[in-house]
Design an enzyme around this catalytic site. Structure first.
Site, PDB file in Angstrom:
ATOM      1  N   ASP A  70     -15.975  -3.598  -1.061  1.00 54.88           N
ATOM      2  CA  ASP A  70     -15.467  -3.256   0.270  1.00 54.88           C
ATOM      3  C   ASP A  70     -16.642  -3.037   1.207  1.00 54.88           C
ATOM      4  OD1 ASP A  70     -12.905  -3.272  -0.844  1.00 54.88           O
ATOM      5  OD2 ASP A  70     -13.057  -1.157  -1.401  1.00 54.88           O
ATOM      6  N   ASP A 119       0.853  -1.186   0.000  1.00 48.51           N
ATOM      7  CA  ASP A 119       0.000   0.000   0.000  1.00 48.51           C
ATOM      8  C   ASP A 119       0.891   1.239   0.000  1.00 48.51           C
ATOM      9  OD1 ASP A 119      -2.043  -1.785   0.153  1.00 48.51           O
ATOM     10  OD2 ASP A 119      -2.767  -1.163   2.129  1.00 48.51           O
TER      11      ASP A 119
END
Length: 242
Positions: A129, A8
């Site tokens: 998500d 990330d």
């Protein structure tokens, strides 16, 4: 089953967030390409990369870091974060990214995502998500009134490669994967599912691998690797048995 080590990116650094909160970021390094090579040396053939800044801005913010990762990693790179337009999709494929992940676009412009999936078979992943069962977008900063299963079903027969299911409430917290919700989603749709959020150790890899025949394509893991709680080589061996 595929194990996707996660990289990330925030301001060019390798970080992990807690529950998707940008203010709760732990920095693990400032050389994303070196991190990609380290994962490759441990045996990884796939990477999951997220441009966190791009997720919030709606356009790429860590392009240089992503390109460096693609150049350094000999396997397949899957990228998400701020991919909202045709130019974004085609630009990343041209840069060597193997698969793109779209979440906000999937909720707000599903026909566009379906078009991209048809034009690029096997190369578009839809991010589903979830926060309390509802779809979250814009870097998880906004929670919609759309149930996860409803969004997932919109993309059946659309040619998407996989659904990336993340339980936001577990992400980065090392509390264990939400096995019930992840496998439940896989059983309700005819699209492979990638699990994400909460991996705490080898037990999660082993549990998910048992459900590979029911539609679990892979699992993404980040903090457990960076904190030394999960050995990547061991995880790859367990996943390979599935």
């Amino acid at each position: 089953m595929i194990v996707f080590p996660a990289i990330d990116l925030k301001a060019g650094a390798v970080v992990r967030l807690a529950e998707g909160d940008m203010d709760r970021a732990t920095v693990y390094g400032d050389d994303p390409a070196a991190q990609a090579r380290q994962f490759a040396e441990a045996g990884a053939t796939h990477l999951h990369v997220v441009d966190l800044d791009g997720s919030f801005k709606g356009e790429a913010q860590n392009r240089g870091a992503v390109e460096a990762i693609v150049a350094a990693f000999p396997g397949r790179v899957q990228l998400g974060g701020g991919i909202r337009t045709r130019a974004d999709v085609e630009g990343w494929f041209a840069a060597g990214v193997a698969r793109v992940v779209m979440g906000s676009a999937a909720l707000k412009d599903p026909e566009f995502v379906k078009d991209m999936a048809r034009e690029h078979p096997g190369a578009v992943v839809v991010a589903v998500d979830a926060r309390d069962g509802m779809v979250a977008t814009e870097g998880w900063a906004e929670v919609s009134d759309v149930p996860v299963i409803d969004l997932a079903r919109r993309f059946e027969d659309a040619g998407v490669a996989a659904l990336l299911f993340t339980d936001i409430g577990r992400d980065g917290l090392l509390t264990g994967v939400n096995i019930d919700a992840t496998v439940g989603l896989a059983r309700q749709v005819d699209i492979p599912v990638i699990a994400s959020g909460g991996v705490k150790g080898l037990i999660d890899i082993d549990l998910l691998a048992q459900f590979a025949p029911q539609g679990i394509e892979g699992v993404i893991t980040g903090r457990a690797l960076y904190d030394g709680r999960l050995d990547l080589a061991a995880a790859l061996r367990v996943a390979a048995r599935a």
